[in-house]
Design an enzyme around this catalytic site. Structure first.
Site, PDB file in Angstrom:
ATOM      1  N   HIS A  83       0.813  -1.218   0.000  1.00 47.66           N
ATOM      2  CA  HIS A  83       0.000   0.000   0.000  1.00 47.66           C
ATOM      3  C   HIS A  83       0.847   1.268   0.000  1.00 47.66           C
ATOM      4  CE1 HIS A  83       0.263  -0.040   4.541  1.00 47.66           C
ATOM      5  NE2 HIS A  83       0.274   1.265   4.342  1.00 47.66           N
TER       6      HIS A  83
ATOM      7  N   ASP B 170       0.007  -7.665   1.684  1.00 46.76           N
ATOM      8  CA  ASP B 170       0.466  -6.270   1.693  1.00 46.76           C
ATOM      9  C   ASP B 170       1.995  -6.213   1.732  1.00 46.76           C
ATOM     10  OD1 ASP B 170       0.484  -3.530   1.773  1.00 46.76           O
ATOM     11  OD2 ASP B 170      -0.129  -3.376   3.877  1.00 46.76           O
TER      12      ASP B 170
ATOM     13  N   GLN C 207       0.099   5.521  11.984  1.00 45.36           N
ATOM     14  CA  GLN C 207       0.088   6.635  11.044  1.00 45.36           C
ATOM     15  C   GLN C 207       1.312   6.677  10.141  1.00 45.36           C
ATOM     16  OE1 GLN C 207      -0.614   9.465  14.314  1.00 45.36           O
ATOM     17  NE2 GLN C 207      -2.233  10.300  13.033  1.00 45.36           N
ATOM     18  N   GLY C 208       1.661   5.578   9.544  1.00 45.46           N
ATOM     19  CA  GLY C 208       2.634   5.627   8.483  1.00 45.46           C
ATOM     20  C   GLY C 208       3.974   5.013   8.726  1.00 45.46           C
ATOM     21  N   ASP C 209       4.151   4.307   9.833  1.00 43.32           N
ATOM     22  CA  ASP C 209       5.316   3.447   9.922  1.00 43.32           C
ATOM     23  C   ASP C 209       5.140   2.307   8.930  1.00 43.32           C
ATOM     24  OD1 ASP C 209       6.951   4.634  11.991  1.00 43.32           O
ATOM     25  OD2 ASP C 209       5.295   4.218  13.311  1.00 43.32           O
ATOM     26  N   SER C 210       4.077   2.404   8.149  1.00 39.82           N
ATOM     27  CA  SER C 210       3.770   1.430   7.100  1.00 39.82           C
ATOM     28  C   SER C 210       5.016   0.980   6.356  1.00 39.82           C
ATOM     29  CB  SER C 210       2.805   2.042   6.084  1.00 39.82           C
ATOM     30  OG  SER C 210       1.526   2.202   6.611  1.00 39.82           O
TER      31      SER C 210
END
Length: 254
Positions: free
Chosen positions: A68, A113, A205-208
């Site tokens: 993602h 993912d 929130q975005g350590d993705s």
């Protein structure tokens, strides 16, 4: 459904939504650490050199991240910084030659993912750059693990983005346990997922795309969750052992 969108946090992170253009890294209630302690960790940066996701270097020219993370970019728009505790300076800034995300990635269910990035220039190992081994089996529930990334040290009330790498300690929750009545996800937890949990600690929130590491092996890739550090809602990761064969196959093709 993605965990790393600030507006979701403001509405208690409803489990539905669209992919953000940029994913700014956050670790909830983490502590400062160094790249020497986690030399496999890398930040992904866009054309403006803004941090949008994390990743893990697994060989001289390959980085694993989340599918993602890659939906809004071409290879020429991404750079990878290696060997720096500070996300926007130091180390080696390397261009991306190509990338591929899993053909079975589903943005609605978040299965598969995972994405693989090929660097334009190979990098050598050093005290600040180390390739991490892919786990071949998921550790049992309760195994200590660590998540790393760049971002605020608390949830919502912190407005500044620390430049220093953050780490947070969590415990593995395997797929079966995460889908059980002990937690609140139920059937949303599927075979290519693994969870990790600790009270008031989480990736967010975005350590993705960043690493979940246990026993010095890459066990998971930061993927999604309901909010961040919410009671009863573990962080959800792509389960590396489940997608390891895809990573190895794709590494030969890129």
């Amino acid at each position: 459904m993605l965990r790393f969108i600030a507006v979701f946090a403001l509405v208690n992170c409803a489990l539905a939504g669209t992919l953000p253009n940029d994913l700014d890294g956050r670790i909830v209630n983490g502590v400062d650490t160094t790249i020497e302690a986690h030399p496999y960790q890398v930040p992904l940066q866009n054309a403006a050199l803004s941090h949008f996701c994390g990743g893990s270097i697994i060989s001289e020219d390959l980085v694993v991240t989340a599918a993602h993370c890659m939906q809004s970019y071409t290879a020429s728009q991404i750079k990878v910084r290696l060997g720096s505790t500070i996300y926007n300076e130091g180390g080696e800034l390397v261009s991306v030659k190509a990338f591929k995300f899993h053909e079975g990635y589903n943005p609605k269910t978040m299965v598969n993912d995972v994405a693989l990035i090929k660097l334009a220039t190979p990098v050598r190992e050093s005290s600040k750059i180390r390739y991490i081994r892919l786990a071949d089996r998921t550790p049992p529930t309760g195994t200590p693990a660590v998540v790393t990334g760049w971002g605020t040290k608390c949830f919502l009330t912190c407005v500044s983005l620390p430049k220093t790498l953050q780490e947070v300690e969590v415990d593995i929750v395997d797929q079966k346990a995460c889908a059980s009545n002990e937690f609140k996800y139920g059937s949303q937890i599927q075979d290519t997922m693994v969870c990790a949990y600790a009270l008031k600690k989480d990736a967010c929130q975005g350590d993705s795309g960043g690493p979940l590491v246990a026993n010095n092996q890459l066990v998971g890739i930061v993927s999604w969750g309901s909010g961040c550090a919410r009671v009863g809602y573990p962080g959800v990761f792509c389960d590396v052992p489940s997608v390891r064969s895809w990573i190895e196959k794709t590494a030969k093709e890129l």
